[in-house]
Design a protein around this motif. Sequence first.
Motif, mmCIF file in Angstrom:
data_model
loop_
_atom_site.group_PDB
_atom_site.id
_atom_site.type_symbol
_atom_site.label_atom_id
_atom_site.label_comp_id
_atom_site.label_asym_id
_atom_site.label_seq_id
_atom_site.Cartn_x
_atom_site.Cartn_y
_atom_site.Cartn_z
ATOM 1 N N GLU A 1 0.830 -1.196 0.000
ATOM 2 C CA GLU A 1 0.000 0.000 0.000
ATOM 3 C C GLU A 1 0.869 1.252 0.000
ATOM 4 N N ASN A 2 0.278 2.333 -0.410
ATOM 5 C CA ASN A 2 0.912 3.639 -0.333
ATOM 6 C C ASN A 2 0.775 4.144 1.114
ATOM 7 N N GLY B 1 -10.918 -1.159 -9.335
ATOM 8 C CA GLY B 1 -9.568 -1.650 -9.073
ATOM 9 C C GLY B 1 -9.074 -2.432 -10.280
ATOM 10 N N SER C 1 -4.414 2.274 -7.128
ATOM 11 C CA SER C 1 -4.250 1.808 -5.751
ATOM 12 C C SER C 1 -2.849 2.021 -5.203
ATOM 13 N N LYS C 2 -1.848 2.146 -6.065
ATOM 14 C CA LYS C 2 -0.464 2.154 -5.586
ATOM 15 C C LYS C 2 0.077 3.585 -5.507
ATOM 16 N N GLY D 1 -2.447 6.088 -4.294
ATOM 17 C CA GLY D 1 -2.927 5.972 -2.915
ATOM 18 C C GLY D 1 -4.423 5.830 -2.747
ATOM 19 N N LEU D 2 -5.097 5.187 -3.719
ATOM 20 C CA LEU D 2 -6.560 5.101 -3.658
ATOM 21 C C LEU D 2 -7.069 3.651 -3.589
ATOM 22 N N ALA D 3 -6.279 2.773 -2.956
ATOM 23 C CA ALA D 3 -6.651 1.348 -2.922
ATOM 24 C C ALA D 3 -8.071 1.126 -2.409
ATOM 25 N N ALA D 4 -8.450 1.832 -1.357
ATOM 26 C CA ALA D 4 -9.766 1.599 -0.737
ATOM 27 C C ALA D 4 -10.898 2.234 -1.524
ATOM 28 N N LEU D 5 -10.558 3.042 -2.543
ATOM 29 C CA LEU D 5 -11.596 3.661 -3.378
ATOM 30 C C LEU D 5 -11.962 2.792 -4.566
ATOM 31 N N ARG D 6 -11.072 1.886 -4.972
ATOM 32 C CA ARG D 6 -11.331 0.888 -6.016
ATOM 33 C C ARG D 6 -11.479 1.492 -7.408
#
Lengths: 398, 398
Positions: free
Chosen positions: B74-75, B124, B260-261, B264-269
């Motif tokens: 994760e970022n 994602g 996501s990387k 920095g938006l991994a949880a936003l998909r």
Amino acid sequence: MPRSPRLSRRDFIGRSSAGIASVATVAAATSVGFATIPSRAAGRDWRIRNAAADALLRPEADDYDDLIKLNYNENPYGPSEQVVAAMTEAFKYASRYGYPDRAVKSVIAEHHGVERENILLGAGSGEILEVVGLSLLSRDKKVVGSDPSYSAVYSHASGIHAESITVPLRDDYSQDIPALIDATNRHYRDVGFVYLCNPNNPTGRPIPADDVRNLLDGIPADVPVLIDEAYHHFAEDPDYASAIPHVLEGRRVIVARTFSKLFGLAALRLGFAVTTPEMISVMEPYTTGSINALAKYGAVAALEDTDAQRHMRDRTIALRKKTSDELRGMGYDVIPSETNFIMVQTGRPAREVRTAFREHGIVVGRPFPPLLNHLRVSIGSEKEMAMFMAAFREIFAA
Amino acid sequence: MPRSPRLSRRDFIGRSSAGIASVATVAAATSVGFATIPSRAAGRDWRIRNAAADALLRPEADDYDDLIKLNYNENPYGPSEQVVAAMTEAFKYASRYGYPDRAVKSVIAEHHGVERENILLGAGSGEILEVVGLSLLSRDKKVVGSDPSYSAVYSHASGIHAESITVPLRDDYSQDIPALIDATNRHYRDVGFVYLCNPNNPTGRPIPADDVRNLLDGIPADVPVLIDEAYHHFAEDPDYASAIPHVLEGRRVIVARTFSKLFGLAALRLGFAVTTPEMISVMEPYTTGSINALAKYGAVAALEDTDAQRHMRDRTIALRKKTSDELRGMGYDVIPSETNFIMVQTGRPAREVRTAFREHGIVVGRPFPPLLNHLRVSIGSEKEMAMFMAAFREIFAA
């Protein structure tokens, strides 16, 4: 007046939208009361909910914010303050995968009187409907359902090379349960699942609980039945009931629910299935598992905010009644609705009428064949419905 | 030292993780240099990115916020202020379907030198990988790829009843392009697509651009090749290049990218495919089309915020080098990485080592068979990497 399930679809269409060539073509193939929609025939409108394919409401429109949007059955109020606050809290996990998710599955399960093992999350109930198609349909397995209903299910089936067997609504716009049972039993070997939208979109009519049970009892127990309860919260009819208890009986029933309507989270994308662990194990490999953190936080807060739920539900139902009564008072037939939209028979093609509304800054529902002279109107805010009625009076003054 | 593609997998495994029974079983079936993973064999770990299946990092853990999370690549910095502001703006459309979406597809296309018709969005890049599987695999169509690589692709294939044909990495952890070509050509009739993760996860090694071209030239032109560039932004090796130009040549190449990387938006998909319109028409019916409004707004802002991108990239690369150098200075082999993680050969089972790190409040990567004595460590913030190194020194003091 209930009709025999054996009456031809042409009879039905002849009365509701005579002379529409494309519909008549479908009807010609339906001498035993149901039509087969071939795979890959229905184009791409299963994407309409997400991509704003509506040409009268392009997302790039400069005037989007000013338009009165009564076409997608959206919640006009948006999420409550508490819900927005909960979503904002989740920003701190924006870059994470495995963040604390407020136990959203357990919370949903508890709110619906089932176990966590009965819940499958989807990015909107749209993903649930698609996952049922992906996991249960194929070139050899078809979906059985009513027409018109939520057509995305049939369009998606078509997109993945599966056929749909559809049964026309009755004259009173109710779903023809005996004909659905008959179609399922006749095609038993080829049926992937049966689809019921309850209450139905685009008509707003509920299926009485007894009819749902009759359908489940009238078809082989191994045929899965997908019951789409997207509009559940707006139903008042005492004959209507959720099908969740049938899941708890161990039947192969999949109830689809959404946070997009009453809870006002359409753009956040969260829905879920309530079904048996066995059905979840079949469906789960076809899900993306891709639910964003804000939807999870928002959903938990929305379930807890019962004041906001009651407020939105009561306002919507009151405005549904008020608008329906006003239109009936002007002499128009309005299909009795148990949802957050109504369907009015205007006697003029919906395609024309919605263009006229667009000139008043109002976007109403697209045509829903074969009900081409009906207009589907979502219930907006009090002010929006007043403007809708004013425009209606002008457009139909002649 | 490049190896012949005909060398058996057992030779390779024998050197890297001798005596591991479960791996040896797989190897026994691979006398021509590749293994077949049967369908429905791989369990459910394709869901690991979204569901935090990591037992050492349960989302319900009280101490989640305090843990140092170096396990999911994760970022560590999260999205920039501008990105959060853009997402917050989208709350006003929370209850809508057809809202203005900042022309996210066109913006992505423009940033990557392609047309809007070359872009397919996914919740994602995970959804993109799954959609490629759903649209191109079946009981008769397999995926060909390296092992170890991003195993979610093989697990997903297994979940939807398709087999994987995998080729071991070479001794230097590079992907064995001649063996991948050989495996594809031998199984041509049964190949749904070829998967390349570039740079590779979990090793961090890039595939030189010439090798990617050799692979495309060495297999039949009608075999689709999915190239997963999730870690693209962290690659500095001049031999590495994105495969997007191959899409523009009209090849059946699908490049998968993610927000996501670096963003920095991994949880936003949000992720996307860059591919030909022809491939998009094949894949699109299998997508959910379900991207939330906040991800769209955040993505557009993130693409525009080049300062934040550079800052995050530079810090990550500097810390990758610093950490790698320190570990090498202590006598440990570190696989040269072009990603936001590193893999260090500790000589001790990763399963044991990560438990030891967990006692220091640090979660590192799970074991990646057959590299069972390697540890995958995501590059966190400066402070997090200092704490990682301190813990490493304690754990390996003996």
